[in-house]
Structure formats: C-alpha cells, structure tokens
Design a protein around this motif. Structure first.
Motif, PDB file in Angstrom:
ATOM      1  N   ASP A 273       8.851  54.428  75.087  1.00 30.26           N
ATOM      2  CA  ASP A 273       9.850  55.466  75.405  1.00 30.26           C
ATOM      3  C   ASP A 273      10.748  55.106  76.595  1.00 30.26           C
ATOM      4  N   PRO A 274      11.471  53.989  76.479  1.00 28.05           N
ATOM      5  CA  PRO A 274      12.377  53.594  77.570  1.00 28.05           C
ATOM      6  C   PRO A 274      13.630  54.464  77.635  1.00 28.05           C
ATOM      7  N   LEU A 275      13.858  55.248  76.567  1.00 27.33           N
ATOM      8  CA  LEU A 275      15.088  56.047  76.471  1.00 27.33           C
ATOM      9  C   LEU A 275      14.755  57.428  75.944  1.00 27.33           C
ATOM     10  N   ASP A 276      15.739  58.315  75.982  1.00 34.51           N
ATOM     11  CA  ASP A 276      15.505  59.696  75.562  1.00 34.51           C
ATOM     12  C   ASP A 276      15.126  59.787  74.092  1.00 34.51           C
ATOM     13  N   GLU A 277      14.331  60.805  73.762  1.00 35.40           N
ATOM     14  CA  GLU A 277      13.797  60.970  72.402  1.00 35.40           C
ATOM     15  C   GLU A 277      14.853  61.287  71.345  1.00 35.40           C
ATOM     16  N   ASN A 278      16.071  61.595  71.778  1.00 35.47           N
ATOM     17  CA  ASN A 278      17.139  61.851  70.797  1.00 35.47           C
ATOM     18  C   ASN A 278      18.100  60.681  70.650  1.00 35.47           C
ATOM     19  N   ASP A 279      17.874  59.622  71.426  1.00 38.93           N
ATOM     20  CA  ASP A 279      18.867  58.540  71.477  1.00 38.93           C
ATOM     21  C   ASP A 279      18.421  57.299  70.692  1.00 38.93           C
ATOM     22  N   TYR A 280      18.420  57.427  69.349  1.00 35.42           N
ATOM     23  CA  TYR A 280      18.061  56.286  68.494  1.00 35.42           C
ATOM     24  C   TYR A 280      18.962  55.082  68.772  1.00 35.42           C
ATOM     25  N   GLU A 281      20.227  55.389  69.057  1.00 35.64           N
ATOM     26  CA  GLU A 281      21.218  54.326  69.228  1.00 35.64           C
ATOM     27  C   GLU A 281      20.919  53.431  70.424  1.00 35.64           C
ATOM     28  N   ALA A 282      20.631  54.058  71.550  1.00 35.21           N
ATOM     29  CA  ALA A 282      20.325  53.271  72.748  1.00 35.21           C
ATOM     30  C   ALA A 282      19.003  52.531  72.586  1.00 35.21           C
ATOM     31  N   PHE A 283      18.041  53.167  71.911  1.00 35.77           N
ATOM     32  CA  PHE A 283      16.790  52.487  71.575  1.00 35.77           C
ATOM     33  C   PHE A 283      17.103  51.203  70.793  1.00 35.77           C
ATOM     34  N   ALA A 284      17.995  51.349  69.798  1.00 30.28           N
ATOM     35  CA  ALA A 284      18.324  50.200  68.941  1.00 30.28           C
ATOM     36  C   ALA A 284      19.005  49.094  69.750  1.00 30.28           C
ATOM     37  N   GLU A 285      19.846  49.490  70.688  1.00 27.73           N
ATOM     38  CA  GLU A 285      20.543  48.497  71.513  1.00 27.73           C
ATOM     39  C   GLU A 285      19.543  47.706  72.357  1.00 27.73           C
ATOM     40  N   LEU A 286      18.593  48.425  72.951  1.00 33.89           N
ATOM     41  CA  LEU A 286      17.583  47.757  73.779  1.00 33.89           C
ATOM     42  C   LEU A 286      16.691  46.857  72.919  1.00 33.89           C
ATOM     43  N   THR A 287      16.282  47.360  71.751  1.00 28.23           N
ATOM     44  CA  THR A 287      15.419  46.567  70.858  1.00 28.23           C
ATOM     45  C   THR A 287      16.143  45.298  70.419  1.00 28.23           C
ATOM     46  N   ASP A 288      17.439  45.438  70.168  1.00 32.55           N
ATOM     47  CA  ASP A 288      18.239  44.281  69.794  1.00 32.55           C
ATOM     48  C   ASP A 288      18.241  43.237  70.917  1.00 32.55           C
ATOM     49  N   ARG A 289      18.274  43.713  72.137  1.00 36.01           N
ATOM     50  CA  ARG A 289      18.344  42.780  73.278  1.00 36.01           C
ATOM     51  C   ARG A 289      17.015  42.121  73.610  1.00 36.01           C
ATOM     52  N   VAL A 290      15.922  42.874  73.604  1.00 32.71           N
ATOM     53  CA  VAL A 290      14.659  42.330  74.102  1.00 32.71           C
ATOM     54  C   VAL A 290      13.487  42.430  73.122  1.00 32.71           C
ATOM     55  N   GLY A 291      13.764  42.958  71.914  1.00 34.46           N
ATOM     56  CA  GLY A 291      12.687  43.176  70.941  1.00 34.46           C
ATOM     57  C   GLY A 291      12.028  41.893  70.465  1.00 34.46           C
ATOM     58  N   ASP A 292      12.647  40.747  70.718  1.00 39.29           N
ATOM     59  CA  ASP A 292      12.033  39.469  70.312  1.00 39.29           C
ATOM     60  C   ASP A 292      10.943  39.050  71.288  1.00 39.29           C
ATOM     61  N   ARG A 293      10.903  39.658  72.474  1.00 44.37           N
ATOM     62  CA  ARG A 293       9.906  39.224  73.455  1.00 44.37           C
ATOM     63  C   ARG A 293       9.043  40.337  74.031  1.00 44.37           C
ATOM     64  N   THR A 294       9.247  41.539  73.565  1.00 39.23           N
ATOM     65  CA  THR A 294       8.374  42.626  74.017  1.00 39.23           C
ATOM     66  C   THR A 294       8.292  43.682  72.928  1.00 39.23           C
ATOM     67  N   LEU A 295       7.277  44.530  73.037  1.00 37.84           N
ATOM     68  CA  LEU A 295       7.180  45.650  72.114  1.00 37.84           C
ATOM     69  C   LEU A 295       7.969  46.818  72.681  1.00 37.84           C
ATOM     70  N   ILE A 296       8.879  47.347  71.881  1.00 36.59           N
ATOM     71  CA  ILE A 296       9.572  48.588  72.233  1.00 36.59           C
ATOM     72  C   ILE A 296       8.941  49.665  71.347  1.00 36.59           C
ATOM     73  N   CYS A 297       8.257  50.597  71.994  1.00 35.89           N
ATOM     74  CA  CYS A 297       7.416  51.535  71.260  1.00 35.89           C
ATOM     75  C   CYS A 297       7.944  52.970  71.342  1.00 35.89           C
ATOM     76  N   GLY A 298       7.963  53.652  70.214  1.00 38.25           N
ATOM     77  CA  GLY A 298       8.408  55.045  70.178  1.00 38.25           C
ATOM     78  C   GLY A 298       7.233  56.010  70.156  1.00 38.25           C
ATOM     79  N   ASP A 299       7.151  56.834  71.189  1.00 38.93           N
ATOM     80  CA  ASP A 299       6.125  57.886  71.248  1.00 38.93           C
ATOM     81  C   ASP A 299       6.818  59.232  71.033  1.00 38.93           C
ATOM     82  N   ASP A 300       7.456  59.764  72.077  1.00 36.90           N
ATOM     83  CA  ASP A 300       8.224  60.995  71.905  1.00 36.90           C
ATOM     84  C   ASP A 300       9.341  60.805  70.877  1.00 36.90           C
ATOM     85  N   LEU A 301       9.803  59.571  70.715  1.00 41.25           N
ATOM     86  CA  LEU A 301      10.853  59.286  69.741  1.00 41.25           C
ATOM     87  C   LEU A 301      10.379  59.561  68.315  1.00 41.25           C
TER      88      LEU A 301
END
Ligand code: PGA
Ligand code: ZN
Length: 398
Positions: A273-301
């Motif tokens: 949950d690095p970003l707000d639970e309503n912001d799929y777009e920003a989640f996607a931007e972050l995952t695009d940037r660093v998702g190859d080297r870390t887990l980006i996990c959705g809890d409240d999302l």
C-alpha cells in the motif's frame, strides 16, 4: 454434517471483544475459529459489526441454514453464510461472525478427516514450499501514535533455508532493533502488533532497521532484506490531494518518486500500500518503475476482493496481493482471490490483522495455498501462535 454452531464474545489482543465460533458435526468433529480485527481498515472491506450484534444476527439468520450441511463442503458453508447475510459486504451478520464460522467449519471438517487443516484445505497436490514470514519490527501509523508515519517496517529473511530459521531471524531483528534504539538513547514502547514504536522520524527508522538487519544477517549468514507497509490510504488527504507526513506533504507524483527512491536506496524486498486505495493509476506507475525488483502489494487496494483484484490486474496496479480472510468474510472468497492472483502471476501474502487472537488458521492457509509470504508479526503470543504453528507444520508435528 453440522449439528451445532455456537458463538461467543472473546478478547482480542487489543482487549476488544471479537467473535469466536465452534462448529460441531454429527460424527463428532469439532472446529473453533476466531475473527481478527483491523485498525487501519480499507474503505472497501467487508463490514465488522460490534461482536454482540454480529453474534445475535448470525444466530438468527445463519445458524439455522448451516445445520445439516456437510462441514467439508466449504463452498456450501460459505454460500449459506452469504445467503443468510444477503448483502455484498456482510453488513447484516458481520464479516466477523462469517469468518469465524467459515474457519471453524474448515477445522471441524479437518477434524473429521483426521487431517491437519492445511492438508484439508490444500489437498494432496499442493506445493511443498513454505511461506517466508514478513516480521513487523518497527511500526507506527494507526498502530502506534507518536511513532513513524509509515505503518510497518518488515524484516524479510528471503535467504533463510527453513521456516524455523526465518522465524528466529525475524525475532533476532526485533531484538537488534531494540539494541540499536538503546544505543541511540531512544526509548520505545510497542505498537499493536508487537513492533517497536519509537518516537523517531521515518528517515531515522530506515537507518535503525537497516543497521539491525545488517547485524543479524552477519550473524545468521543468509540474506535478510526488509520491506514496508506504508498504509498510504491513512496518510492520504483527499481534499488536499496529498500524502501528509506530519508537517510535510507529498503530491502523488512526489509519493511515487519517494517510494521508488526508497526501493533502490534500501533494496526493499516488499512495499505494501504505497499509495491511496483509490489510486490504481499511481500504483500502476510505481509498479512499472520498480515492480521488476520488489513486490508491490495491495492490501487496502484489493481487500481480498476478486473484483478489485481484477481491476488491478487489468491496469498492472501491483504484482502481489495481501490476503486477509476477514476482509472478505469467508475462506472460499479468500481462496478465489488467491487463485485469481496465482493465475496472473501475482505473489500472495497471507496476513494477520493488528487485532488478533490465538487462532492459527492463517498459518495453515499460507501452506495450503502455497503462498510466497506470510505476514504475522514477530513476537507476542497472538503472533507467535501462528509462527509456532508454521514451525510445527514444517516439522510435520500438527
Ligand atoms: P490492520 O493493519 O490489521 O490494522 O488493518 C494491518 C495492515 O494494514 O496490513
Ligand atoms: Zn496493510
């Protein structure tokens, strides 16, 4: 077949009332489950009612439908719970009674079979991997006031050769954090999950946790990294459109930049949950940037909800999902979320709540579903209940 369901109020780890369910079967099977409870709950979670209210409603509407069902037919049990409730979010009988009964029925079925719960839930052909425990060692947010803004700093013993060594490594990091804080003259109480809750800045917390992890890594000789649960929905102020860190605020772009920077600076293994639970777009931007080297996990999302997960998969919002059965109300729904995640290459992380009991279901669930990770704290009886159960499962001793 189920012959009786009894429900009672018991204490959780915060001293609040929660629901415990017992399920009895005709052939003498017995199962008991207790609902956990969140403090930083997601906006889209199933509804937890006050325990007494939930129990009264479940007794009236759910229990009569459950009697006569085969406890081992989890879909039928969970379907009856849904039908008794009649809403999308368990707001009629409460997700707390629903999840307690769902877990108790699974345990009663395992008891009838004479099999451990993970075996009943996972079957003969489940994988034989064990989940890596993510251990909360420093925390703040909604779990401890006057501590860090980031809710959880999590030890991740990714190189541990066994569950037991991983569990003990996390406890060692927890102890090392106490040492480092002590050397710095920082007093620290514990938050709701047993993590240290020091009155320090987030920047200082990164230094402390990195130092503690390094010390333990040297000691044990296998790789330990760490990760975060930012619980950013709690930091996000929708009116301002910004993330609030005390006196400081960050725009959404700045938040993405900040988290991406932290991933690289600290080689983070995991960010929840690095970003707000309503912001799929920003989640996607972050995952695009660093998702190859870390887990980006959705809890409240995602809130363990297949509809929200599907939406996330469509836009590439994350690469992993937190699974909390009480967020959705039944084990069947939790399994559906795990399956959808697995089919789409998402890692699964089975999780406790900040308010917990001695119930060990999630340890069995993690093994049954072949989850890559389990997040269930580090110390404290309601956390060690799960960790010790994992150790027993790995030792074939349940
Ligand atoms: P909660 O926190 O149980 O208080 O919601 C745990 C988490 O956010 O992962
Ligand atoms: Zn979380």
């Amino acid at each position: 077949r189920i012959t009786g369901v009894s429900l009672r109020r018991v204490l959780d780890s915060r001293g609040n009332a929660t629901v415990e369910a017992d399920v009895l079967t005709e052939s003498g099977g017995f199962g008991r489950g207790a609902a956990p409870s969140g403090a930083s709950t997601g906006e889209y979670e199933a509804i937890e009612l006050p325990a007494g209210e939930s129990i009264a409603a479940a007794r009236e509407h759910a229990v009569p439908r459950l009697e006569g069902l085969y406890a081992g037919d989890q879909r039928a049990v969970d379907g009856a719970l849904r039908a008794a409730d009649g809403t999308d979010d368990f707001s009629a009988i409460g997700a707390n009674s629903a999840v307690a009964i769902s877990m108790a029925a699974a345990k009663a079925a395992a008891d009838v079979l004479g099999a451990p719960l993970y075996q009943h839930l996972g079957g003969a052909f489940r994988g034989d991997n064990f989940p890596i425990p993510l251990g909360n060692v420093v925390g703040g947010g909604e779990h401890a006031k006057e501590a860090t803004h980031i809710q959880e700093f999590l030890a991740a013993p990714v190189g541990a050769p066994s569950v037991s060594e991983a569990v003990f490594a996390n406890a060692a990091v927890h102890a090392a954090v106490a040492d480092v804080l002590d050397e710095r003259g920082v007093p620290a109480a514990k938050g709701d999950e047993g993590a240290w809750a020091p009155p320090i800045s987030d920047a200082d917390a990164f230094e402390v946790v990195e130092e503690a992890v390094d010390r333990v890594e040297d000691d044990v000789g296998f790789e330990i990294r760490f990760g975060l649960d930012v619980a950013a929905a709690e930091l996000y102020d929708a009116d301002e459109g910004a993330y609030v860190y005390g006196e400081e605020t960050k725009s959404t772009d700045e938040q993405v930049e900040y988290i991406a920077g932290l991933v690289d600076e600290y080689d983070l293994a995991y960010v929840e949950d690095p970003l707000d639970e309503n912001d799929y777009e920003a989640f996607a931007e972050l995952t695009d940037r660093v998702g190859d080297r870390t887990l980006i996990c959705g809890d409240d999302l995602f809130v363990t909800n297949v509809g929200r997960l599907r939406e996330g998969i469509d836009v590439g919002a994350a690469n992993s999902i937190l699974i909390k059965p009480n967020q959705i109300g039944t084990l069947s729904d939790a399994f559906d979320a795990v399956e959808l995640a697995a089919r789409n290459g998402y890692e699964t992380v089975i999780s406790h709540r900040s308010g917990e009991t001695e119930d060990t279901t999630i340890a069995h669930l993690a093994v049954a579903t072949d989850a890559g990770f389990i997040k269930t704290g580090t110390v404290g009886g309601e956390r060690t209940a799960k960790l010790n159960e994992l150790v027993r499962i790995a030792d074939d001793a349940v």
